[in-house]
Design a protein around this motif. Structure first.
Motif, mmCIF file in Angstrom:
data_model
loop_
_atom_site.group_PDB
_atom_site.id
_atom_site.type_symbol
_atom_site.label_atom_id
_atom_site.label_comp_id
_atom_site.label_asym_id
_atom_site.label_seq_id
_atom_site.Cartn_x
_atom_site.Cartn_y
_atom_site.Cartn_z
ATOM 1 N N UNK A 24 43.218 42.466 31.590
ATOM 2 C CA UNK A 24 43.927 42.699 32.852
ATOM 3 C C UNK A 24 43.023 42.359 34.029
ATOM 4 N N UNK A 25 43.656 42.292 35.189
ATOM 5 C CA UNK A 25 42.879 42.021 36.409
ATOM 6 C C UNK A 25 42.195 43.287 36.922
ATOM 7 N N UNK A 26 42.756 44.433 36.552
ATOM 8 C CA UNK A 26 42.190 45.698 37.035
ATOM 9 C C UNK A 26 42.526 46.789 36.030
ATOM 10 N N UNK A 37 41.890 47.463 45.938
ATOM 11 C CA UNK A 37 42.620 47.085 44.724
ATOM 12 C C UNK A 37 43.695 46.056 45.062
ATOM 13 N N UNK A 38 44.395 46.331 46.155
ATOM 14 C CA UNK A 38 45.472 45.413 46.553
ATOM 15 C C UNK A 38 44.928 44.005 46.800
ATOM 16 N N UNK A 39 43.776 43.948 47.484
ATOM 17 C CA UNK A 39 43.184 42.635 47.807
ATOM 18 C C UNK A 39 42.675 41.927 46.550
ATOM 19 N N UNK A 40 42.198 42.728 45.607
ATOM 20 C CA UNK A 40 41.581 42.136 44.425
ATOM 21 C C UNK A 40 42.635 41.578 43.463
ATOM 22 N N UNK A 41 43.796 42.227 43.448
ATOM 23 C CA UNK A 41 44.824 41.815 42.497
ATOM 24 C C UNK A 41 45.502 40.531 42.934
ATOM 25 N N UNK A 42 45.621 39.580 42.049
ATOM 26 C CA UNK A 42 46.399 38.387 42.406
ATOM 27 C C UNK A 42 47.892 38.732 42.450
#
Lengths: 347, 608
Positions: free
Chosen positions: A239-241, A139-144
């Protein structure tokens, strides 16, 4: 030749299981101890996972014990291992890869997995999970940087993550529902007050029911954020996630044919023994008889599950101590105006 | 301002693949090393396998992948692919902490407690359970390509160049209709799953270096390099009888020699093979045979004929565990004494031993030059580790071998008989080939005079014995041939190592580690074992407080050879584990010797 002691098997590599293993090793030095976990990592502190947003992304920083501890303590750690079933009569555990383990005593501390309301089940592939180290880092990597996250429900695990994300510069929208403050039991009027506090803490709060509940979740259109939620009143959020935190469901599937009594979790006496004399349970997977409430209930939180692991270990080696919780379960607003849950406390 | 170039992390990763014979373990290792070599990495790899053909024993393919030159396999692997639980379990321990273990997450058969790989991992090792069988069945309809699924998973996890693997798979299985496609599907399936897997280990494959040192490299093993050397040197005939681990020399020559109009004959046994080799050598052909320890024993009598008749011939000996049938598929360096001192009579011959795969090529060709130049049998000592070890080698544009090294026959005065064994200043006689006009002579296994006629007089035997020994000394100065070479610290050093054959690579790695720890250390490789390079070895020993001689045999045969030649003490580290000497064991011995000081070292020498 050294005497061969009992074989204590623990299913579950969370705080409860790992505390039990440690206590068993101290109290029963000649025993064999096997700790089975689904995780590919040695036991780590899941309560700490929001810290990945503060830059901690090496799994070694989350470990409860260093890898060499297991060799030193003679604890056989079986990682990436799923239990298929437990034959309580023959005292045999069958692992999903077809290996059989014989045990003398069994402690089930398999915890729980995230509960997903039925109406959201079809959208599972579009939801990001946050139950393991791998999930957290993904999740951390995917979120800008400064990315937008929608959190459905909340619960105290989700809200702990949400406040960390806000503090680390992310935008969080909370789609509040019945489980937003799970497992706290709120008095009348408290919910509204606490939601207002969350808004002050920097979260955008959207009452799901006020918008006709979630109608659908879909991938974002090209050039738009990766996810979109559409409510019954046709309003939407992008949202991004999207993550859902709606409480826990005990992980008991592998115990279904064991003959041990199960309600939602494994039913245990106050000494944490199940209805089978060789099987104990501890942590989020068990319901403990509460004499005052005259019902079996769950006890959540790091302090509780750790204490249960320790107590179960003491009782496995001959003790008969009853369970009592000293976990403060009151949700409150701090002097600085932020929300505080005792469930966010861990060592 | 220019931005500094992003530094490419150097790669030093060892992958081990362990399975049962017949599960494609060695094939998977072969594809992996070929693909990575094609991608531009440097490779050292070595396979171990059982003497049985299929379905029994353990196979392990190990390969070390580097961007810089490496000299041996590492003690610990970074990644283990377990294709078989029973065989892989004993090798879990060789995976370093924070390295990866890839295994089949499901078993068809019921396993007793401890029967699955997952139960043996240390907490610091990272598990990668993969449904190899299930994925393989989905991709190919069968389970024969589990090895390729695992390979695909490895490539996917570490983002290795997929195209290189697919090309190698096509090349390897291209001749069997459908098989290449099945294996490609298996690889793609594994790759996709691997690509999606969450990496927890700290194994990093840096980008390969694409420089002059890695351009046009060839992935080749010791036996193949030996063959290439022989072919490039113009081998005319080969006679052999199969024996592990030398068989592949004959097999490869069987396909190579006809292309060059040359002849190969599989004889009925080793005695016949060496007899034919000497016969062909006598006619002027560049002739060779190849065998292992048991075959060398059988050839000793005929080698004596080659010595006394001064016939050029080459014998490639790939050593294995002995004596007798011994351990045919395990490596050993225990035929040194037999090669140098074997046989009856004072039958000194030239014995050379390459220390790496490139050395196999050079020795494989230079042996023919020496045999011709010094008119004697030349034994090239390989061993199973070197024969089967793959390395990336860059060959020159032109072979570095001379086509004709024979000492030509001077024009004789009319009526003067041809003296085939003329006593000359350099002890090498002018050589005529049978049938040359005016060069009729006698050749025999009996002691003889200069004309070759039998002569058992003492003084003649003295002179001819001297001639046969003295002429070999020139081999120590044979052009363009490194008979020994020093590596490491110059000047005074605490611990020096003398090593030969394949063990030199392990010594070199141990030396690098010792020097990194601050121990003044050097190592000398000795390629020419007979005649022995006394002067350079002696000079090297002068610089050392103590000399360590690591080797893979029980008796310390090289240590004894040094002591016999120089009369100087050495510390012998002689072991027969069936596998290469562990670098860490050599390093530990270096540390112990360095800490003991010269006086204690002398005591250790005596104890050794």
């Amino acid at each position: 030749m050294a005497a061969v002691g009992k074989h204590h098997v623990i299913i579950g590599g969370g705080i409860s299981g790992s505390q039990a293993a440690d206590t068993l090793r101290t109290l029963d030095p000649d025993s064999r101890i096997t700790l089975i976990t689904l995780s590919r990592l040695p036991v780590y502190n899941r309560y700490d996972l929001p810290q990945v947003f503060r830059g901690r992304q090496d799994w070694r920083d989350f470990l409860v014990q260093p890898p060499e501890y297991y060799r030193r303590s003679r604890i056989s750690l079986r990682r990436a291992t799923r239990v298929a079933n437990v034959d309580a009569t023959r005292r045999i555990i069958t692992l999903a890869h077809n290996e059989e383990l014989r045990y003398d005593t069994l402690l089930v501390a398999s915890g729980g997995r995230g509960y997903l309301p039925e109406e959201l089940a079809e959208f599972l592939p579009l939801l990001d999970s946050f139950t393991s180290f791998e999930d957290a880092v993904t999740v951390r990597r995917r979120l800008p940087e400064g990315g937008h996250v929608i959190m459905i429900g909340g619960d105290m695990i989700g809200l702990d993550l949400a406040r960390t994300m806000v503090e680390t510069g992310h935008r969080v929208t909370l789609v509040a529902g019945p489980q937003t403050f799970w497992p706290h039991r709120l008095e009348a009027g408290e919910r509204k007050q606490f939601l207002a506090v969350l808004a002050k803490m920097g979260m955008q709060v959207v009452e799901s029911e006020a918008h006709g509940n979630i109608e659908t979740i879909e991938p974002g259109a090209k050039g738009m954020p990766a996810r979109r939620i559409v409510f019954g009143d046709n309003t939407d959020l992008r949202a991004d996630s999207i993550m859902a935190f709606c409480g826990l469901v005990p992980s008991v599937e592998f115990m279904l044919g064991s003959g041990v009594d199960i309600e939602r979790g494994l039913l245990v006496s106050r000494s944490l023994r199940t209805t089978n004399e060789a099987i104990y349970a501890a942590g989020d997977v068990c319901q403990i008889w509460d004499q005052d409430e005259k019902r079996y209930r769950f006890y959540y939180g790091w302090k509780n599950v750790r204490a249960m692991g320790e107590l179960a270990a003491r009782n496995i080696v001959g003790g008969d101590e009853p369970w009592s919780s000293n976990q403060d379960e009151s949700l409150r607003v701090q002097e600085n105006g932020s929300l505080y849950s005792p469930f966010w406390e861990y060592a | 301002m220019t931005r500094p170039a992003k530094e490419t992390p150097s790669t030093d990763i060892q992958v081990a693949i362990c399975g049962s014979a017949g599960e494609g373990t060695i094939a998977a290792g072969d594809i992996l090393r070929s693909a990575l070599a094609e991608a531009g990495y440097r490779i050292i790899s070595f396979d171990t396998y059982p003497p049985e053909i299929r379905g029994f024993g353990k196979c392990i393919a190990r390969l070390r992948v580097t961007t810089e030159q490496a000299y041996s396999l590492k003690q610990q692997s970074d990644v283990l692919i377990a294709l078989n639980d029973e065989h892989a379990i004993p090798h879990i321990g060789e995976v370093r902490d924070f390295g990866a273990v890839i295994y089949d997450g499901h078993s068809i058969a019921k396993l007793p407690e401890g029967g699955h790989v997952s139960g043996h991992l240390r907490a610091g090792q990272l598990p990668y359970p993969v449904s190899l069988r299930e994925l393989c069945e989905k991709a190919t309809g069968g389970n024969r390509s589990r090895n390729i699924v695992a390979l695909g998973f490895l490539a996917g996890v570490y983002q290795l160049p997929k195209d290189a693997f697919l090309r190698i798979i096509t090349k390897k299985f291209g001749k069997k209709p459908g098989v290449a496609e099945q294996n490609q599907a298996a690889f793609e399936t594994g790759y996709t799953v691997g690509e999606a897997a969450f990496r927890l280990d700290d194994v990093v494959f840096g980008a390969p270096k694409r420089d002059a040192a890695t351009r046009d490299v060839v992935m080749i093993n010791g036996n193949a390099a030996t063959v290439r050397g022989a072919v490039d040197a113009g081998i005319d005939c080969f006679f052999g009888y199969p024996i592990t681990p030398a068989t592949s020399i004959m097999e490869r020559l069987a396909s190579e020699m006809p292309k060059h109009g040359k002849r190969l004959l599989q004889t009925e046994d080793e005695i016949s093979a060496i007899a034919a080799t000497i016969g062909a050598g006598y006619t002027g052909a560049r002739a060779a045979t190849a065998t292992s320890g048991p075959g060398l024993s059988l050839m000793q009598e005929m080698l004596g004929l080659g010595v006394i008749a001064e016939v050029p011939s080459v014998v490639f000996v790939s050593q294995r565990g002995g004596p007798s049938t011994g351990m045919p598929t395990k490596t050993e360096q225990s035929d040194l004494s037999a090669a140098v001192h074997g046989g009856h009579g004072d039958a000194q011959k030239i014995v050379i031993a390459p220390t790496n795969v490139e050395g196999c090529y050079r020795c494989g060709g230079k042996a023919f030059e020496m045999a011709e130049a010094y008119q004697t049998p030349v034994v090239v000592l390989l061993d199973l580790y070197l024969s089967n070890r793959y390395e990336t080698v860059q060959f020159g544009a032109r072979p570095p071998f001379e086509a004709n090294c024979s000492k030509p026959r001077a024009k004789a005065a009319p009526g003067e008989p041809y003296r085939r064994f003329a006593l000359t200043e350099d002890f090498v006689s002018p050589r005529a080939l049978p049938g040359e006009p005016g060069a009729m002579h006698t050749i025999t296994g009996l002691e003889h005079n200069e004309l070759g006629r039998p002569n058992d007089q003492g003084d003649m035997h003295e002179r001819m014995s001297k001639k046969r020994h003295e002429k070999l000394k020139a081999a120590l100065k044979h052009p363009d041939f490194t008979h020994c070479k020093r590596f490491g610290d110059e000047g005074r050093i605490k611990v020096g190592m003398l090593a030969w054959g394949s063990t030199f690579g392990e010594c070199l790695e141990a030396m690098f580690k010792a020097r990194a720890e601050g121990i003044p250390c050097a190592a000398m490789k000795v390629v020419m074992l007979s005649p022995f390079p006394v002067e350079p070895v002696s000079a090297f020993m002068d610089d050392c407080d103590v000399v360590l001689v690591p080797e893979v045999n029980y008796e310390g045969q090289f240590a004894r050879l040094i002591q016999g030649e120089l009369g100087r003490p050495v510390v012998s580290l002689a072991r027969v584990p069936g596998v290469p000497l562990p670098v860490d064991e050599i390093l530990e011995t270096i540390r112990r010797l360095a800490a003991s000081g010269p006086r204690d070292a002398a005591r250790l020498v005596r104890a050794a």
